[in-house]
Design an enzyme around this catalytic site. Structure first.
Site, PDB file in Angstrom:
ATOM      1  N   SER A 140     -51.881  17.084-125.928  1.00  0.00           N
ATOM      2  CA  SER A 140     -51.224  16.315-126.988  1.00  0.00           C
ATOM      3  C   SER A 140     -49.835  16.888-127.220  1.00  0.00           C
ATOM      4  O   SER A 140     -49.586  18.087-126.984  1.00  0.00           O
ATOM      5  CB  SER A 140     -52.034  16.402-128.285  1.00  0.00           C
ATOM      6  OG  SER A 140     -51.311  15.876-129.376  1.00  0.00           O
ATOM      7  N   TYR A 154     -57.283  21.232-134.095  1.00  0.00           N
ATOM      8  CA  TYR A 154     -56.865  20.239-133.101  1.00  0.00           C
ATOM      9  C   TYR A 154     -55.649  20.710-132.295  1.00  0.00           C
ATOM     10  O   TYR A 154     -55.684  20.725-131.065  1.00  0.00           O
ATOM     11  CB  TYR A 154     -56.555  18.905-133.788  1.00  0.00           C
ATOM     12  CG  TYR A 154     -56.196  17.812-132.812  1.00  0.00           C
ATOM     13  CD1 TYR A 154     -57.193  17.107-132.137  1.00  0.00           C
ATOM     14  CD2 TYR A 154     -54.867  17.494-132.540  1.00  0.00           C
ATOM     15  CE1 TYR A 154     -56.874  16.115-131.226  1.00  0.00           C
ATOM     16  CE2 TYR A 154     -54.542  16.508-131.630  1.00  0.00           C
ATOM     17  CZ  TYR A 154     -55.542  15.822-130.979  1.00  0.00           C
ATOM     18  OH  TYR A 154     -55.220  14.842-130.071  1.00  0.00           O
TER      19      TYR A 154
END
Length: 266
Positions: A140, A154
């Site tokens: 990401s 995350y």
């Protein structure tokens, strides 16, 4: 033409970027092994892709610590070699760290780190033996900038996938293996529906959003070229350069200001 050198295993293939990667590999003639929790979604996808390539469906819940070994055993039972591994399965746990119980975090880490590492370890011999092995880890853009409020695990696990890809690329270059971390920004998918943050994310300007098909093509093109980190989209590539030039303290202040606007942090 169907690629004779081996199959691509795509985890989390039932929707979003994983589904888009499966479709793009099928378009390029690469046979597939698809896995995710939702059997019905996998079967529907496979039915459409089988007009192009052979597709095997092996449902699995990677939050189960035994799932990676069972999945690899099932692939071996099919007698299909894997030369491409796409570690895409993932999700987010919304809110600050103490909002969720430890079992929730443990399951998240199993999917995002434990399963990624074990599948790679178990399949790496086949990937190396293929002579043209590929490992595509879907990370990401959050891995490349300071972490935000409400991203306690995350962003760190996505940063791990970047460093993991870097080491794999160096260690396995002798066997013709390319390892790549794909680092997309905000992408249209079910991700924010699952985390319950769709309403907040919809406040973001449309120019920040990427299409899953474009992300998939960028990742596959990048791993074929041997790029270790791929950032899809001109906007995010520019942001990456800009954030490298900004002081860390300034970036952290910006993250603190913006987190409450777009994330569930309580």
């Amino acid at each position: 033409m169907t690629d004779p050198r081996g199959h691509a295993l795509v985890t989390g293939a039932s929707s979003g970027i994983g589904e888009a990667i499966a479709r793009e590999y099928a378009r390029r003639g690469v046979p597939l092994v698809l896995t995710a929790r939702r059997t019905d979604r996998l079967e529907a996808l496979a039915a459409g892709l089988r007009v192009r390539v052979p597709v095997h469906v092996l449902p699995a819940d990677l939050a189960d610590p035994d799932a990676p070994a069972r999945l690899v055993d099932a692939i071996a039972a099919l007698g299909v070699p894997v030369r491409i591994l796409v570690n895409n399965a993932g999700y987010g746990v919304p809110g600050r760290y103490l909002r969720s119980d430890w079992n929730t975090h443990a399951a998240f880490l199993q999917v995002m780190v434990g399963a990624v590492c074990e599948l790679t370890w178990r399949l790496l011999p086949s990937i190396r033996d293929s002579g043209a092995g590929r490992i595509l880890n879907v990370a990401s853009f959050a891995a490349l900038v300071p972490s935000a409020d409400g991203q306690t695990l995350y962003a760190p696990v996505k940063a791990f996938m970047v460093k993991f890809s870097e080491s794999l690329a160096l260690e396995n270059a002798d066997a013709g293996v390319h390892a790549t971390a794909l680092c997309p920004g905000f992408t249209w998918s079910e991700f924010h529906d699952v985390t319950g943050t769709r309403a907040m994310m919809s406040k973001l300007p449309r120019w920040l959003w990427l299409e899953a098909a474009d992300v998939a093509r960028a990742g596959i093109d990048g791993v074929e070229r041997g790029e270790v980190v791929v950032v899809p989209g001109a906007v995010y590539r520019a942001l990456r350069v800009a954030t490298r030039l900004m002081p860390e303290r300034f970036l952290l202040r910006r993250m603190a200001k913006n987190s409450a606007r777009i994330r569930s942090t309580e």
